[in-house]
Design a protein around this motif. Structure first.
Motif, short mmCIF file in Angstrom:
data_model
loop_
_atom_site.label_atom_id
_atom_site.label_comp_id
_atom_site.label_asym_id
_atom_site.label_seq_id
_atom_site.Cartn_x
_atom_site.Cartn_y
_atom_site.Cartn_z
N ASN A 162 0.85 -1.24 -0.09
CA ASN A 162 0.17 0.02 -0.05
C ASN A 162 0.98 1.30 0.08
O ASN A 162 2.07 1.21 -0.19
N HIS A 163 0.23 2.77 0.12
CA HIS A 163 1.05 3.69 0.01
C HIS A 163 1.87 3.93 1.38
O HIS A 163 2.42 5.05 1.23
N HIS A 164 1.78 3.17 2.33
CA HIS A 164 2.48 3.21 3.56
C HIS A 164 3.67 2.28 3.44
O HIS A 164 4.38 2.23 4.36
N GLY A 165 3.78 1.66 2.24
CA GLY A 165 5.05 0.51 2.21
C GLY A 165 4.50 -0.52 2.96
O GLY A 165 5.71 -1.41 3.26
N GLN A 166 3.38 -0.90 3.19
CA GLN A 166 3.04 -2.03 4.14
C GLN A 166 2.35 -3.21 3.31
O GLN A 166 1.82 -2.87 2.31
#
Length: 299
Positions: A162-166
């Motif tokens: 995702n956009h949080h790098g998760q």
């Protein structure tokens, strides 16, 4: 869902329909005069139709668009969820052993069985995963080496970022083997659950069966090999050479990561093979044959 079937003279199902529970016209219930309420019908047309052909039921119509909001958290109130079949109980037990919490509600659950009706493969994806795929499905990783349970069934997750790098789970399965037939079933099932929208890129290990299947099921998807998996095999494949620690390993890493163009990599690879007498190494030969799938310069 509501179920309607038509049977043959031998009592086998000839035609079956699974329709949304809100199919039909809304009617006022007046049994309770003090507190009358609607039945909840909205004339929803979502349904699946299946017709018997060559002795098997085959889907003929799929319409999965509802004309009303859905509430997955309230699914346990629905009539069709009041009883759990033995097959689903086995699936839930398998999920539990794989570490999937029982209180998770699954938006889609598909079970593959063998000719004797025994549980063979399981796939699931929940509403949150389906929603996340709409935003983060450009690049997907698929890895059957992530976990193998005590029954020898590889755990096969589809994972995005995702956009949080998760890392986010986009679907997963427990499969009985890693052959072409099983991978076709798994990939096609996942594709159906994500509304037929294939990822732009999928990253896997070097499994040959998987490579062939991806070319069939995801014909327009770019397929790449996971570089981590490849480099993780370097010690096993090359450490027997006396020059492994004195220069071979560093040279290989340098050529893989630092080559800025295809020509530069090609020249460096020939230099590596010649310098360390690796012409007979079958593993390196196979890597070179598939270089467009993993070498950074080609990507």
């Amino acid at each position: 869902m509501t179920k309607r079937t038509e049977r043959e003279e031998d009592d086998t199902v000839r035609y079956a329909t699974l329709a949304c529970a809100r199919d039909g016209k809304a009617l006022n219930r007046i049994f309770n005069v003090v507190n009358p309420h609607l039945t909840g019908k909205t004339e929803c047309k979502a349904r699946f139709n299946a017709l018997k052909s060559d002795g098997k039921l085959q889907l003929t119509t799929i319409h999965n668009i509802h004309n009303h909001d859905r509430s997955p958290k309230k699914s346990h109130f629905f009539r069709y969820n009041r009883e759990v079949s033995d097959a689903i109980k086995r699936v839930l037990n398998t999920n539990d052993m794989a570490g999937v919490r029982m209180n998770k509600s699954f938006g889609s659950l598909v079970v593959g069985a063998d000719d004797d009706g025994r549980l063979k493969n399981v796939f699931w994806v929940d509403p949150r995963s389906r929603a996340a795929y709409q935003y983060f499905g450009d690049v997907v990783t698929f890895d059957t080496t992530y976990l193998t349970n005590r029954y020898g069934m590889p755990f096969a997750p589809f994972v995005g970022v995702n956009h949080h790098g998760q890392s986010i789970l986009l679907g997963a399965g427990l499969i009985s083997s890693e052959d072409t037939k099983i991978f076709v079933w798994l990939f096609q099932t996942w594709l159906q659950c994500i509304d037929g929208i294939a990822p732009k890129t999928i990253i896997t290990d070097q499994d040959r069966a998987m490579k062939n299947v991806i070319g069939i099921v995801f014909s327009n998807t770019r397929h790449r090999f996971c570089l981590w998996h490849i480099l993780n095999e370097v010690p096993e494949k090359l450490s027997s050479y006396s020059s492994y620690k004195t220069g071979m390993k560093n040279a290989l890493m340098k050529y893989v990561y630092d080559s800025q163009s295809v020509d530069e990599f090609e020249t460096s690879w020939v230099e590596l093979i010649t310098m360390y007498n690796l012409q007979e190494n079958m593993w390196l030969q196979s890597l070179y044959a598939d270089r467009e799938y993993w070498v950074l310069a080609f990507l």
